[in-house]
Design an enzyme around this catalytic site. Structure first.
Site, PDB file in Angstrom:
ATOM      1  N   VAL A 144       0.840  -1.178   0.135  1.00 51.42           N
ATOM      2  CA  VAL A 144      -0.134  -0.052  -0.155  1.00 51.42           C
ATOM      3  C   VAL A 144       0.951   1.222  -0.149  1.00 51.42           C
ATOM      4  O   VAL A 144       1.672   1.307   0.857  1.00 51.42           O
ATOM      5  CB  VAL A 144      -0.933  -0.115   0.999  1.00 51.42           C
ATOM      6  CG1 VAL A 144      -1.865   1.281   1.280  1.00 51.42           C
ATOM      7  CG2 VAL A 144      -1.928  -1.233   1.283  1.00 51.42           C
ATOM      8  N   LYS A 145       0.646   2.255  -1.026  1.00 54.82           N
ATOM      9  CA  LYS A 145       1.424   3.288  -1.379  1.00 54.82           C
ATOM     10  C   LYS A 145       0.863   4.509  -0.524  1.00 54.82           C
ATOM     11  O   LYS A 145      -0.271   4.738  -0.910  1.00 54.82           O
ATOM     12  CB  LYS A 145       1.513   3.545  -2.745  1.00 54.82           C
ATOM     13  CG  LYS A 145       2.854   4.331  -3.085  1.00 54.82           C
ATOM     14  CD  LYS A 145       2.829   4.206  -4.692  1.00 54.82           C
ATOM     15  CE  LYS A 145       4.080   5.096  -5.069  1.00 54.82           C
ATOM     16  NZ  LYS A 145       4.176   5.121  -6.671  1.00 54.82           N
ATOM     17  N   ILE A 146       1.498   5.123   0.318  1.00 52.98           N
ATOM     18  CA  ILE A 146       0.781   6.137   1.280  1.00 52.98           C
ATOM     19  C   ILE A 146       1.963   7.311   1.057  1.00 52.98           C
ATOM     20  O   ILE A 146       2.858   7.609   1.357  1.00 52.98           O
ATOM     21  CB  ILE A 146       0.994   5.636   2.946  1.00 52.98           C
ATOM     22  CG1 ILE A 146       0.182   4.399   3.073  1.00 52.98           C
ATOM     23  CG2 ILE A 146       0.537   6.845   3.568  1.00 52.98           C
ATOM     24  CD1 ILE A 146      -1.336   4.512   2.975  1.00 52.98           C
TER      25      ILE A 146
END
Length: 217
Positions: A86-88
């Site tokens: 998951v890219k945050i």
């Protein structure tokens, strides 16, 4: 150093995979749009297609900028495939989300990192990867490679497990220099990866070998 390709183009991913050196994929909404992939349903389906092509991690970006929204989107993305990371974004709500996902056992990639302090916060919050954008720093008269060196020093000082993912890699020498200074991962275009193949003396030497072989046949 791990090699990730930064694209949403399936043909380019296949070509990089065929070289036998690909470790993962990063992409983002802009790269998706470049391939004509828009709308949540189509983007989600495309992430799954990418996961089915490669063996390593695939970064999938949240669009929300609030904690609750990031958690909701991130949990959904992580449920799509075991390879999803998951890219945050590196914002205050993002740091909170990084810690939440770390506690939940979900891999994360903290993106849009432009300072050592930001990288330190991401590592403290438990990010799996931190992505300093070296090309964009270079575009703004700042040495992106120097940032990689500084983050490497800090992470080594405190034995952080967060991997330094050199992002916004533009060309082959970016890759070579990132390897020299200890980036754990680089992500860049296919052209930069394939550029590592090239040297005129290799071409000249091969042609000489083949020419000499043909003389004897």
């Amino acid at each position: 150093m791990k090699f990730f390709i930064d694209t949403a183009n399936l043909d380019q991913i296949r070509e990089a995979q065929s070289l036998g050196v690909l470790d993962g994929v990063t992409t983002n909404p802009s790269l998706m749009a470049k391939e004509g992939i828009t709308g949540e349903k189509n983007i989600i389906e495309h992430y799954v297609k990418i996961c089915e092509l490669v063996d390593g991690d695939v970064s999938a970006e949240v669009i929300a900028v609030d904690f609750a929204g990031m958690v909701k989107e991130g949990e959904h993305l992580a449920s799509l495939h075991p390879q999803i990371v998951v890219k945050i974004p590196m914002i205050e709500e993002g740091v909170k989300a990084l810690k939440y996902f770390y506690d939940a056992g979900i891999k994360t990639n903290c993106t849009l990192v432009f300072s050592t302090g930001q990288a330190l916060l991401a590592a403290k919050a438990g990010a799996t990867y931190v992505s300093p954008f070296i090309g964009r720093l270079d575009d703004n008269s700042t040495d992106g490679l120097e940032l990689i060196e500084d983050i490497r020093l800090v992470f080594d000082n405190y034995s952080y497990g967060t991997e330094i993912l050199a992002a916004s890699v533009r060309h082959t020498m970016h890759i070579v220099n990132c390897a020299k200074i200890g980036a754990d991962v680089m992500t860049g275009p296919l052209s930069a990866i394939k550029g590592l193949l090239n040297h005129p003396l290799t071409d000249i030497g091969l042609e000489k070998f083949l020419s000499d072989y043909r003389k004897g046949n």
